[in-house]
Design a protein around this motif. Sequence first.
Motif, short mmCIF file in Angstrom:
data_model
loop_
_atom_site.label_atom_id
_atom_site.label_comp_id
_atom_site.label_asym_id
_atom_site.label_seq_id
_atom_site.Cartn_x
_atom_site.Cartn_y
_atom_site.Cartn_z
N ASN A 109 0.81 -1.21 0.00
CA ASN A 109 0.00 0.00 0.00
C ASN A 109 0.85 1.27 0.00
O ASN A 109 0.72 2.14 0.85
CB ASN A 109 -1.00 0.03 1.16
N TYR A 136 -7.31 4.80 0.87
CA TYR A 136 -8.59 4.47 1.51
C TYR A 136 -9.19 5.68 2.22
O TYR A 136 -10.42 5.86 2.22
CB TYR A 136 -8.40 3.33 2.51
N ASN A 137 -8.37 6.50 2.83
CA ASN A 137 -8.88 7.62 3.61
C ASN A 137 -9.10 8.88 2.79
O ASN A 137 -9.58 9.89 3.31
CB ASN A 137 -7.92 7.93 4.77
N PRO A 151 -10.54 8.89 -0.89
CA PRO A 151 -10.91 8.17 -2.12
C PRO A 151 -10.78 8.99 -3.39
O PRO A 151 -10.64 8.42 -4.48
CB PRO A 151 -12.37 7.77 -1.86
N GLN A 204 -6.13 9.14 -5.87
CA GLN A 204 -5.61 7.80 -6.08
C GLN A 204 -4.26 7.85 -6.79
O GLN A 204 -3.86 8.89 -7.32
CB GLN A 204 -6.62 6.95 -6.85
N ARG A 231 -3.51 -5.25 -5.03
CA ARG A 231 -4.47 -4.27 -4.53
C ARG A 231 -4.92 -3.30 -5.61
O ARG A 231 -6.12 -3.03 -5.76
CB ARG A 231 -3.85 -3.50 -3.36
N HIS A 257 -12.79 2.54 6.94
CA HIS A 257 -12.95 2.12 5.56
C HIS A 257 -13.98 3.04 4.88
O HIS A 257 -15.03 3.33 5.45
CB HIS A 257 -13.42 0.67 5.49
N TYR A 282 -13.83 -0.03 -2.34
CA TYR A 282 -12.44 -0.52 -2.38
C TYR A 282 -12.26 -1.78 -1.53
O TYR A 282 -11.28 -1.94 -0.81
CB TYR A 282 -11.46 0.57 -1.93
#
Length: 401
Positions: free
Chosen positions: A195, A237-238, A240, A243, A273, A317, A373
């Motif tokens: 990640n 993730y935090n 969105p 990216q 991922r 999430h 996600y």
Amino acid sequence: MERLSDVIQVITDHKTKQQAPLCAYVYDLEGLRAHTARLSAPLPPSVRLFYAVKANADPRVLQAIQPHVAGFEVASGGELQKVRRLFADTPVIFGGPGKTDEELIAATEARVALIHVESIWELQRLHWIAAERQTTARVLLRVNLRQTAPGATLHMAGKPTQFGLDEWHIGEAIRTALALPSIDLQGFHFHAMSNHTDEQAHLAFIETCLSFVRQTEKTYGRPFSFVNVGGGVGVHYNDPDRQFRWDWFAKELHLLLRRHASPHWTVIFELGRLIAAHNGYYAAEVLDLKNNYGTYFAILRGGIHHLRLPAAWKMNHPFLIIPINEWRYPFDRPSLFGERVTLAGELCTPNDILARDVPCARLRVGDIVLFRYAGAYGWDISHHDFLSHPHPDFIYLDSSS
């Protein structure tokens, strides 16, 4: 690109067919095909994109991805079996830090393209197995680099971990491999992080890998064929809306390889991922709303036994609320408006939290929380049978089926 409207519609339709509280994974296979093709298209000609099966080993997910990648990276004998049941001839790379003799035998007999070797002991065992079968094993030595990239959620290199061979000790492994007649040393594997969301730092990490191989070629006076830079490209993730800039990254990668890569090298990416996350969703119906010690909790039909990632990484999430207007009970519907809510699962542990203290404009019992996600490291890493709750449904968006 996400197709949220289609996902929301299929979940709403699924809910209308049942009275039981809804809990489901939704995989948008059409979106997954298009997304994987978009990741493959801008890569330089010398780069091969493999899919890391550990991210999501659902057979229909693998079938959607397969036409758009060079092959699969597996990390166990079980994953190897899953891939070979579907694809007899697709190239496979076999990795993982604790391979048994049985797994090495299976990898040899399944004609895997490359085996990532993690220690000299593993190298010796693989040579013994290959020699007994009068074959040659093509291997990459996994290097635990001293210099890696900052900013990832997890690091497998650059510090003491169980992964690979310490960069300072790699010379002995190279000499051992070159002396074993049933070992064909093809290059090196550098998977170092998970990640990672910093595009510039990831390019710098790849440059470090290329420099290592170039110096090793000079030291040993022989060429190598493969530079496997692993995976580790991440998802915000935090945030969105922000990216990993893959198209920009691929463009810069062209320039980086032109400057620093030898023309006889093939560069391998093992992405999991970044391929699978964006087109998978986890939907869980609200079972109850309560206030304890001034904190609002929503209890969901589901939890970390299905989607363990937010608890493992202690993160909220990302989610949205799907309103379900039908209400079949003869009493008032529990509802919250404009409150901060903690989304908790159905398990008997305070750790069963999917998002903590998050704002919700409106949330009612019977509404459905849709976590985005969730296509990678969701179902596959979760402890499914804790408390023996029912498994979620699995819904596939695919107009071709």
